[in-house]
Motif scaffolding. Structure first.
Motif, PDB file in Angstrom:
ATOM      1  N   PHE A 123       0.839  -1.196   0.000  1.00 15.65           N
ATOM      2  CA  PHE A 123       0.000   0.000   0.000  1.00 15.65           C
ATOM      3  C   PHE A 123       0.872   1.242   0.000  1.00 15.65           C
ATOM      4  O   PHE A 123       2.021   1.217   0.452  1.00 15.65           O
ATOM      5  N   GLY A 124       0.321   2.317  -0.523  1.00 13.87           N
ATOM      6  CA  GLY A 124       1.058   3.578  -0.536  1.00 13.87           C
ATOM      7  C   GLY A 124       0.109   4.742  -0.354  1.00 13.87           C
ATOM      8  O   GLY A 124      -1.087   4.638  -0.617  1.00 13.87           O
ATOM      9  N   GLY A 125       0.649   5.850   0.123  1.00 17.31           N
ATOM     10  CA  GLY A 125      -0.177   7.042   0.302  1.00 17.31           C
ATOM     11  C   GLY A 125       0.641   8.298   0.136  1.00 17.31           C
ATOM     12  O   GLY A 125       1.882   8.253   0.107  1.00 17.31           O
ATOM     13  N   ARG A 126      -0.063   9.422   0.019  1.00 18.28           N
ATOM     14  CA  ARG A 126       0.603  10.713  -0.127  1.00 18.28           C
ATOM     15  C   ARG A 126       0.168  11.612   1.024  1.00 18.28           C
ATOM     16  O   ARG A 126      -1.012  11.686   1.348  1.00 18.28           O
ATOM     17  N   VAL A 127       1.117  12.310   1.628  1.00 20.06           N
ATOM     18  CA  VAL A 127       0.782  13.217   2.726  1.00 20.06           C
ATOM     19  C   VAL A 127      -0.012  14.403   2.189  1.00 20.06           C
ATOM     20  O   VAL A 127       0.106  14.765   1.015  1.00 20.06           O
ATOM     21  N   LEU A 128      -0.829  15.008   3.041  1.00 20.68           N
ATOM     22  CA  LEU A 128      -1.695  16.107   2.620  1.00 20.68           C
ATOM     23  C   LEU A 128      -1.177  17.470   3.089  1.00 20.68           C
ATOM     24  O   LEU A 128      -1.871  18.473   2.949  1.00 20.68           O
ATOM     25  N   ASP A 129       0.026  17.501   3.667  1.00 24.83           N
ATOM     26  CA  ASP A 129       0.623  18.782   4.050  1.00 24.83           C
ATOM     27  C   ASP A 129       1.990  18.891   3.398  1.00 24.83           C
ATOM     28  O   ASP A 129       2.291  18.184   2.438  1.00 24.83           O
ATOM     29  N   ALA A 130       2.843  19.745   3.921  1.00 31.32           N
ATOM     30  CA  ALA A 130       4.135  20.004   3.278  1.00 31.32           C
ATOM     31  C   ALA A 130       5.264  19.131   3.821  1.00 31.32           C
ATOM     32  O   ALA A 130       6.432  19.371   3.522  1.00 31.32           O
ATOM     33  N   SER A 131       4.927  18.129   4.615  1.00 32.96           N
ATOM     34  CA  SER A 131       5.978  17.308   5.218  1.00 32.96           C
ATOM     35  C   SER A 131       6.607  16.385   4.181  1.00 32.96           C
ATOM     36  O   SER A 131       6.040  16.096   3.136  1.00 32.96           O
ATOM     37  N   LEU A 132       7.809  15.943   4.488  1.00 31.15           N
ATOM     38  CA  LEU A 132       8.545  15.035   3.614  1.00 31.15           C
ATOM     39  C   LEU A 132       8.844  13.756   4.363  1.00 31.15           C
ATOM     40  O   LEU A 132       9.027  13.772   5.573  1.00 31.15           O
ATOM     41  N   PRO A 133       8.948  12.615   3.718  1.00 31.38           N
ATOM     42  CA  PRO A 133       8.724  12.436   2.274  1.00 31.38           C
ATOM     43  C   PRO A 133       7.246  12.558   1.911  1.00 31.38           C
ATOM     44  O   PRO A 133       6.383  12.323   2.741  1.00 31.38           O
ATOM     45  N   LYS A 134       6.994  12.921   0.650  1.00 33.50           N
ATOM     46  CA  LYS A 134       5.613  13.103   0.206  1.00 33.50           C
ATOM     47  C   LYS A 134       4.857  11.779   0.169  1.00 33.50           C
ATOM     48  O   LYS A 134       3.679  11.717   0.454  1.00 33.50           O
ATOM     49  N   TYR A 135       5.572  10.737  -0.271  1.00 38.28           N
ATOM     50  CA  TYR A 135       4.927   9.440  -0.484  1.00 38.28           C
ATOM     51  C   TYR A 135       5.416   8.430   0.540  1.00 38.28           C
ATOM     52  O   TYR A 135       6.606   8.359   0.846  1.00 38.28           O
ATOM     53  N   LEU A 136       4.469   7.665   1.088  1.00 36.87           N
ATOM     54  CA  LEU A 136       4.793   6.646   2.075  1.00 36.87           C
ATOM     55  C   LEU A 136       4.313   5.299   1.566  1.00 36.87           C
ATOM     56  O   LEU A 136       3.158   5.152   1.163  1.00 36.87           O
ATOM     57  N   ASN A 137       5.201   4.298   1.584  1.00 33.80           N
ATOM     58  CA  ASN A 137       4.867   2.968   1.087  1.00 33.80           C
ATOM     59  C   ASN A 137       4.946   1.939   2.206  1.00 33.80           C
ATOM     60  O   ASN A 137       5.593   2.159   3.229  1.00 33.80           O
ATOM     61  N   SER A 138       4.315   0.800   1.969  1.00 34.37           N
ATOM     62  CA  SER A 138       4.507  -0.340   2.863  1.00 34.37           C
ATOM     63  C   SER A 138       5.993  -0.688   2.910  1.00 34.37           C
ATOM     64  O   SER A 138       6.723  -0.462   1.939  1.00 34.37           O
ATOM     65  N   PRO A 139       6.450  -1.259   4.043  1.00 34.75           N
ATOM     66  CA  PRO A 139       7.835  -1.749   4.064  1.00 34.75           C
ATOM     67  C   PRO A 139       7.990  -2.916   3.094  1.00 34.75           C
ATOM     68  O   PRO A 139       7.002  -3.560   2.726  1.00 34.75           O
ATOM     69  N   GLU A 140       9.221  -3.172   2.680  1.00 30.27           N
ATOM     70  CA  GLU A 140       9.459  -4.285   1.758  1.00 30.27           C
ATOM     71  C   GLU A 140       9.164  -5.612   2.448  1.00 30.27           C
ATOM     72  O   GLU A 140       9.424  -5.784   3.642  1.00 30.27           O
ATOM     73  N   THR A 141       8.624  -6.537   1.677  1.00 24.64           N
ATOM     74  CA  THR A 141       8.259  -7.865   2.188  1.00 24.64           C
ATOM     75  C   THR A 141       8.707  -8.901   1.160  1.00 24.64           C
ATOM     76  O   THR A 141       9.199  -8.542   0.081  1.00 24.64           O
ATOM     77  N   PRO A 142       8.528 -10.186   1.446  1.00 27.36           N
ATOM     78  CA  PRO A 142       8.884 -11.210   0.439  1.00 27.36           C
ATOM     79  C   PRO A 142       8.143 -11.047  -0.892  1.00 27.36           C
ATOM     80  O   PRO A 142       8.607 -11.552  -1.907  1.00 27.36           O
ATOM     81  N   VAL A 143       6.990 -10.347  -0.906  1.00 26.86           N
ATOM     82  CA  VAL A 143       6.244 -10.186  -2.168  1.00 26.86           C
ATOM     83  C   VAL A 143       6.297  -8.759  -2.711  1.00 26.86           C
ATOM     84  O   VAL A 143       5.904  -8.523  -3.848  1.00 26.86           O
TER      85      VAL A 143
END
Length: 209
Positions: free
Chosen positions: A12-32
């Motif tokens: 899963f991934g998402g984008r922050v709605l304010d000016a904070s960084l990083p803009k995009y946040l993803n799930s941590p890496e997994t076996p898949v």
């Protein structure tokens, strides 16, 4: 949700709605789920890529969603990483030409330079599309529309031409500047395994300088 080519959710991934960084946040890496082996939206773009033999690569989820909404369906997005050899192997199954779409700022230029060598090394036709300063793909296509996007895409530069022009803007065409430009080009040129193609690019560089 982030899907693989089999249309299975792998993260899963998402984008922050304010000016904070990083803009995009993803799930941590997994076996898949591996960022270096996944492209956001490629499961939706695959058929259009096969039809056009071209794929646009952007950097963010919203960039990709905006392009699809405006009819640019042959587009995929990286997941917070630079393009990798694994990405190129995936793309080669659907497209012959890659157009890298980047913001028209220094960060976009540097991102392009980090990616171009991989395409040359793998023998893919790659072009670089730089948007007007202050725009990303999302804001540009929403403000200017599909026709304007396609006009800029038609003016995209080949990898080597793009590197030369970017280096010239940075270093100028003095003797010292030309030496710096050659330094920028050494690695990409050396990575071209096809001798005929390499000599053609070297001729282009020599004429430019």
């Amino acid at each position: 949700p982030i899907y693989n080519l089999n249309k299975q959710v792998i993260g899963f991934g998402g984008r922050v709605l304010d000016a904070s960084l990083p803009k995009y946040l993803n799930s941590p890496e997994t076996p898949v789920y591996h960022k270096s082996k996944s492209l956001y939206g490629l499961h939706l773009a695959r058929n259009k890529c096969r039809e056009t033999r071209t794929i646009y690569i952007v950097e963010g989820y919203f960039d990709l969603l905006a392009l699809h909404q405006y009819g640019v369906e042959n587009a995929g997005a990286t997941l917070g990483t630079a393009l990798t050899t694994d990405h190129i192997h995936m793309i080669k199954g659907f497209a012959e030409k890659v157009i890298l779409v980047f913001d028209g700022d220094d960060a976009g230029i540097q991102a392009s330079l980090r990616s171009v060598g991989i395409f040359i090394e793998k023998g893919m036709q790659a072009r670089v599309m730089l948007l007007p300063k202050g725009h990303d793909p999302d804001s540009f296509i929403r403000k200017s529309g599909l026709e304007a996007f396609e006009t800029v895409a038609a003016k995209s530069r080949s990898v080597i031409t793009f590197i030369m022009e970017s280096a010239q803007k940075k270093f100028g065409l003095s003797v010292e500047g030309k030496m710096r430009i050659l330094d920028e080009l050494k690695k990409p040129l050396a990575s071209i395994e096809d001798r005929t193609a390499r000599e053609a690019y070297i001729k282009e560089v020599s004429e430019y300088l």
